[in-house]
Design a protein around this motif. Structure first.
Motif, PDB file in Angstrom:
ATOM      1  N   LEU A  12       0.857  -1.184   0.000  1.00  0.00           N
ATOM      2  CA  LEU A  12       0.000   0.000   0.000  1.00  0.00           C
ATOM      3  C   LEU A  12       0.896   1.238   0.000  1.00  0.00           C
ATOM      4  O   LEU A  12       1.841   1.328   0.788  1.00  0.00           O
ATOM      5  CB  LEU A  12      -0.912  -0.002   1.215  1.00  0.00           C
ATOM      6  CG  LEU A  12      -1.986  -1.098   1.230  1.00  0.00           C
ATOM      7  CD1 LEU A  12      -2.756  -1.071   2.536  1.00  0.00           C
ATOM      8  CD2 LEU A  12      -2.929  -0.951   0.038  1.00  0.00           C
ATOM      9  N   PRO A  13       0.605   2.222  -0.849  1.00  0.00           N
ATOM     10  CA  PRO A  13       1.574   3.302  -1.066  1.00  0.00           C
ATOM     11  C   PRO A  13       1.608   4.398  -0.008  1.00  0.00           C
ATOM     12  O   PRO A  13       2.587   5.138   0.065  1.00  0.00           O
ATOM     13  CB  PRO A  13       1.140   3.884  -2.419  1.00  0.00           C
ATOM     14  CG  PRO A  13      -0.327   3.573  -2.516  1.00  0.00           C
ATOM     15  CD  PRO A  13      -0.502   2.254  -1.820  1.00  0.00           C
ATOM     16  N   TYR A  14       0.556   4.515   0.824  1.00  0.00           N
ATOM     17  CA  TYR A  14       0.485   5.664   1.729  1.00  0.00           C
ATOM     18  C   TYR A  14       0.281   5.254   3.180  1.00  0.00           C
ATOM     19  O   TYR A  14      -0.382   4.249   3.472  1.00  0.00           O
ATOM     20  CB  TYR A  14      -0.651   6.612   1.311  1.00  0.00           C
ATOM     21  CG  TYR A  14      -0.502   7.094  -0.106  1.00  0.00           C
ATOM     22  CD1 TYR A  14       0.474   8.037  -0.439  1.00  0.00           C
ATOM     23  CD2 TYR A  14      -1.309   6.590  -1.118  1.00  0.00           C
ATOM     24  CE1 TYR A  14       0.636   8.457  -1.751  1.00  0.00           C
ATOM     25  CE2 TYR A  14      -1.149   7.008  -2.429  1.00  0.00           C
ATOM     26  CZ  TYR A  14      -0.171   7.943  -2.739  1.00  0.00           C
ATOM     27  OH  TYR A  14      -0.006   8.349  -4.033  1.00  0.00           O
ATOM     28  N   LYS A  15       0.853   6.038   4.075  1.00  0.00           N
ATOM     29  CA  LYS A  15       0.583   5.884   5.493  1.00  0.00           C
ATOM     30  C   LYS A  15      -0.820   6.424   5.775  1.00  0.00           C
ATOM     31  O   LYS A  15      -1.224   7.433   5.201  1.00  0.00           O
ATOM     32  CB  LYS A  15       1.606   6.661   6.319  1.00  0.00           C
ATOM     33  CG  LYS A  15       3.036   6.206   6.111  1.00  0.00           C
ATOM     34  CD  LYS A  15       4.025   7.223   6.667  1.00  0.00           C
ATOM     35  CE  LYS A  15       5.457   6.832   6.334  1.00  0.00           C
ATOM     36  NZ  LYS A  15       6.408   7.911   6.637  1.00  0.00           N
ATOM     37  N   THR A  16      -1.527   5.780   6.661  1.00  0.00           N
ATOM     38  CA  THR A  16      -2.865   6.249   7.029  1.00  0.00           C
ATOM     39  C   THR A  16      -2.818   7.005   8.355  1.00  0.00           C
ATOM     40  O   THR A  16      -3.797   7.064   9.087  1.00  0.00           O
ATOM     41  CB  THR A  16      -3.845   5.072   7.099  1.00  0.00           C
ATOM     42  OG1 THR A  16      -3.331   4.076   7.987  1.00  0.00           O
ATOM     43  CG2 THR A  16      -4.022   4.454   5.719  1.00  0.00           C
ATOM     44  N   TRP A  17      -1.664   7.528   8.663  1.00  0.00           N
ATOM     45  CA  TRP A  17      -1.414   8.372   9.833  1.00  0.00           C
ATOM     46  C   TRP A  17      -0.388   9.417   9.422  1.00  0.00           C
ATOM     47  O   TRP A  17       0.205   9.341   8.343  1.00  0.00           O
ATOM     48  CB  TRP A  17      -0.888   7.543  11.010  1.00  0.00           C
ATOM     49  CG  TRP A  17       0.274   6.663  10.654  1.00  0.00           C
ATOM     50  CD1 TRP A  17       0.229   5.359  10.241  1.00  0.00           C
ATOM     51  CD2 TRP A  17       1.667   7.021  10.637  1.00  0.00           C
ATOM     52  NE1 TRP A  17       1.500   4.881   9.973  1.00  0.00           N
ATOM     53  CE2 TRP A  17       2.396   5.885  10.200  1.00  0.00           C
ATOM     54  CE3 TRP A  17       2.363   8.184  10.945  1.00  0.00           C
ATOM     55  CZ2 TRP A  17       3.791   5.874  10.080  1.00  0.00           C
ATOM     56  CZ3 TRP A  17       3.756   8.186  10.819  1.00  0.00           C
ATOM     57  CH2 TRP A  17       4.449   7.046  10.394  1.00  0.00           C
ATOM     58  N   SER A  18      -0.179  10.384  10.267  1.00  0.00           N
ATOM     59  CA  SER A  18       0.865  11.375  10.026  1.00  0.00           C
ATOM     60  C   SER A  18       1.634  11.587  11.322  1.00  0.00           C
ATOM     61  O   SER A  18       1.051  11.568  12.414  1.00  0.00           O
ATOM     62  CB  SER A  18       0.261  12.698   9.552  1.00  0.00           C
ATOM     63  OG  SER A  18       1.259  13.584   9.101  1.00  0.00           O
ATOM     64  N   GLY A  19       2.942  11.766  11.188  1.00  0.00           N
ATOM     65  CA  GLY A  19       3.764  11.912  12.381  1.00  0.00           C
ATOM     66  C   GLY A  19       4.873  12.926  12.189  1.00  0.00           C
ATOM     67  O   GLY A  19       5.258  13.249  11.051  1.00  0.00           O
ATOM     68  N   ALA A  20       5.375  13.436  13.292  1.00  0.00           N
ATOM     69  CA  ALA A  20       6.491  14.383  13.262  1.00  0.00           C
ATOM     70  C   ALA A  20       7.494  13.997  14.331  1.00  0.00           C
ATOM     71  O   ALA A  20       7.124  13.659  15.464  1.00  0.00           O
ATOM     72  CB  ALA A  20       6.012  15.807  13.484  1.00  0.00           C
ATOM     73  N   ARG A  21       8.760  14.085  13.958  1.00  0.00           N
ATOM     74  CA  ARG A  21       9.859  13.778  14.867  1.00  0.00           C
ATOM     75  C   ARG A  21      10.615  15.066  15.146  1.00  0.00           C
ATOM     76  O   ARG A  21      11.046  15.762  14.229  1.00  0.00           O
ATOM     77  CB  ARG A  21      10.781  12.753  14.219  1.00  0.00           C
ATOM     78  CG  ARG A  21      11.992  12.378  15.051  1.00  0.00           C
ATOM     79  CD  ARG A  21      12.864  11.391  14.293  1.00  0.00           C
ATOM     80  NE  ARG A  21      14.069  11.046  15.041  1.00  0.00           N
ATOM     81  CZ  ARG A  21      15.291  11.020  14.528  1.00  0.00           C
ATOM     82  NH1 ARG A  21      15.483  11.327  13.250  1.00  0.00           N
ATOM     83  NH2 ARG A  21      16.329  10.691  15.266  1.00  0.00           N
ATOM     84  N   PHE A  22      10.791  15.361  16.430  1.00  0.00           N
ATOM     85  CA  PHE A  22      11.519  16.557  16.849  1.00  0.00           C
ATOM     86  C   PHE A  22      12.873  16.073  17.351  1.00  0.00           C
ATOM     87  O   PHE A  22      12.978  15.460  18.405  1.00  0.00           O
ATOM     88  CB  PHE A  22      10.710  17.300  17.900  1.00  0.00           C
ATOM     89  CG  PHE A  22       9.318  17.607  17.403  1.00  0.00           C
ATOM     90  CD1 PHE A  22       9.096  18.686  16.568  1.00  0.00           C
ATOM     91  CD2 PHE A  22       8.253  16.787  17.732  1.00  0.00           C
ATOM     92  CE1 PHE A  22       7.828  18.966  16.084  1.00  0.00           C
ATOM     93  CE2 PHE A  22       6.981  17.053  17.249  1.00  0.00           C
ATOM     94  CZ  PHE A  22       6.774  18.138  16.417  1.00  0.00           C
ATOM     95  N   PHE A  23      13.907  16.338  16.581  1.00  0.00           N
ATOM     96  CA  PHE A  23      15.148  15.592  16.670  1.00  0.00           C
ATOM     97  C   PHE A  23      16.289  16.388  17.280  1.00  0.00           C
ATOM     98  O   PHE A  23      16.270  17.614  17.344  1.00  0.00           O
ATOM     99  CB  PHE A  23      15.554  15.089  15.286  1.00  0.00           C
ATOM    100  CG  PHE A  23      15.401  16.126  14.190  1.00  0.00           C
ATOM    101  CD1 PHE A  23      16.276  17.181  14.081  1.00  0.00           C
ATOM    102  CD2 PHE A  23      14.352  16.028  13.284  1.00  0.00           C
ATOM    103  CE1 PHE A  23      16.132  18.131  13.079  1.00  0.00           C
ATOM    104  CE2 PHE A  23      14.196  16.982  12.283  1.00  0.00           C
ATOM    105  CZ  PHE A  23      15.088  18.036  12.173  1.00  0.00           C
ATOM    106  N   HIS A  24      17.294  15.645  17.718  1.00  0.00           N
ATOM    107  CA  HIS A  24      18.512  16.233  18.266  1.00  0.00           C
ATOM    108  C   HIS A  24      19.336  16.836  17.136  1.00  0.00           C
ATOM    109  O   HIS A  24      19.365  16.323  16.020  1.00  0.00           O
ATOM    110  CB  HIS A  24      19.323  15.158  18.996  1.00  0.00           C
ATOM    111  CG  HIS A  24      20.372  15.694  19.899  1.00  0.00           C
ATOM    112  ND1 HIS A  24      21.611  16.119  19.440  1.00  0.00           N
ATOM    113  CD2 HIS A  24      20.393  15.890  21.258  1.00  0.00           C
ATOM    114  CE1 HIS A  24      22.339  16.535  20.453  1.00  0.00           C
ATOM    115  NE2 HIS A  24      21.639  16.414  21.570  1.00  0.00           N
ATOM    116  N   GLU A  25      20.030  17.926  17.432  1.00  0.00           N
ATOM    117  CA  GLU A  25      20.831  18.614  16.417  1.00  0.00           C
ATOM    118  C   GLU A  25      21.944  17.736  15.846  1.00  0.00           C
ATOM    119  O   GLU A  25      22.427  17.975  14.738  1.00  0.00           O
ATOM    120  CB  GLU A  25      21.441  19.887  17.010  1.00  0.00           C
ATOM    121  CG  GLU A  25      22.393  19.632  18.178  1.00  0.00           C
ATOM    122  CD  GLU A  25      22.839  20.898  18.876  1.00  0.00           C
ATOM    123  OE1 GLU A  25      22.489  21.985  18.387  1.00  0.00           O
ATOM    124  OE2 GLU A  25      23.522  20.792  19.917  1.00  0.00           O
TER     125      GLU A  25
END
Length: 228
Positions: free
Chosen positions: A84-97
């Motif tokens: 299946l080509p798409y994620k059915t959720w959305s997410g964000a990662r707030f990352f270390h420099e």
């Protein structure tokens, strides 16, 4: 004053995508994706820049459309039986420099109908990183317990993911933290109700959750020699 970002239309789009997970449908509804999911999420990420910097000056909320905190909607299907080509959720990662130098912990936000949450930690670390974290926990049990046994942590969080059935090789089966040493991931999250996600309460709820999970993130940073 806090603002709202997402709406019922956000969840409606994701539910429809789950039922119509194909390129033709997505291309026909890409404007809805942009309006109800991607653009609001990028605005939220931008508004989280200052609060996250206040939690740790070494962490970043990057609102760029490509290469920033927001995960792509496209799935990587190269090595998966699920095509299946798409994620059915959305997410964000707030990352270390220094994320490109070291496999590092992060803060995380997940938007999915009926399964929204915010949290942090490190998910499925590579074997050398996993070994470093386990060694650090074994050698520094007091600080680990302060980070993960506090009343605040126990009230709001529990660890996600799998554990080994047996103690990891080289570790004392009688170690007081052996169940934690069996973890394959060191990540945790607190649920967010869909109604909260669609309200002006979302940003302060996320910030509060990140503050609560920060001791775990700090501990994991120390385990891999990262500034926290």
């Amino acid at each position: 004053m806090s603002r709202s970002y997402f709406s019922d239309a956000t969840f409606r789009f994701l539910r429809q995508l789950r039922r119509n997970n194909n390129r033709e449908w997505f291309h026909a509804h890409k404007a809805q994706y942009e309006e109800h999911l991607r653009e609001p999420f990028l605005a939220l990420i931008a508004d989280l820049q200052e609060p996250i910097a206040a939690i740790s000056p070494h962490y970043r909320a990057d609102p760029r459309k490509v290469g920033g905190s927001l995960f792509r909607i496209h799935r990587d299907v190269r090595f998966s039986n699920n095509k299946l080509p798409y994620k059915t959720w959305s997410g964000a990662r707030f990352f270390h420099e220094r994320r490109r130098e070291v496999h590092s912990p992060s803060f995380y936000l997940h938007i999915e109908p009926g399964n929204c949450f915010a949290g942090g930690g490190i998910w499925h670390p590579e074997s050398p990183t996993l070994r470093r974290i386990r060694n650090f926990i074994a050698d520094n049990p007091g600080a680990w317990k302060r980070a993960t046994r506090s009343a605040v942590f126990r009230k709001h969080f529990e660890f996600h993911g799998e554990r080994l059935k047996r103690p990891p090789r080289g570790f004392d089966p009688e170690h007081e933290l052996i169940e934690d040493l069996k973890l394959k991931s060191f990540a945790s999250g607190a649920p967010l109700d869909d109604t909260v996600v669609c309200s002006s309460r979302l940003l302060p709820e996320i910030v509060q959750t990140f503050k609560r999970i920060a001791p775990l993130v700090d501990y994991l940073c120390a385990s891999v020699d990262l500034e926290c």
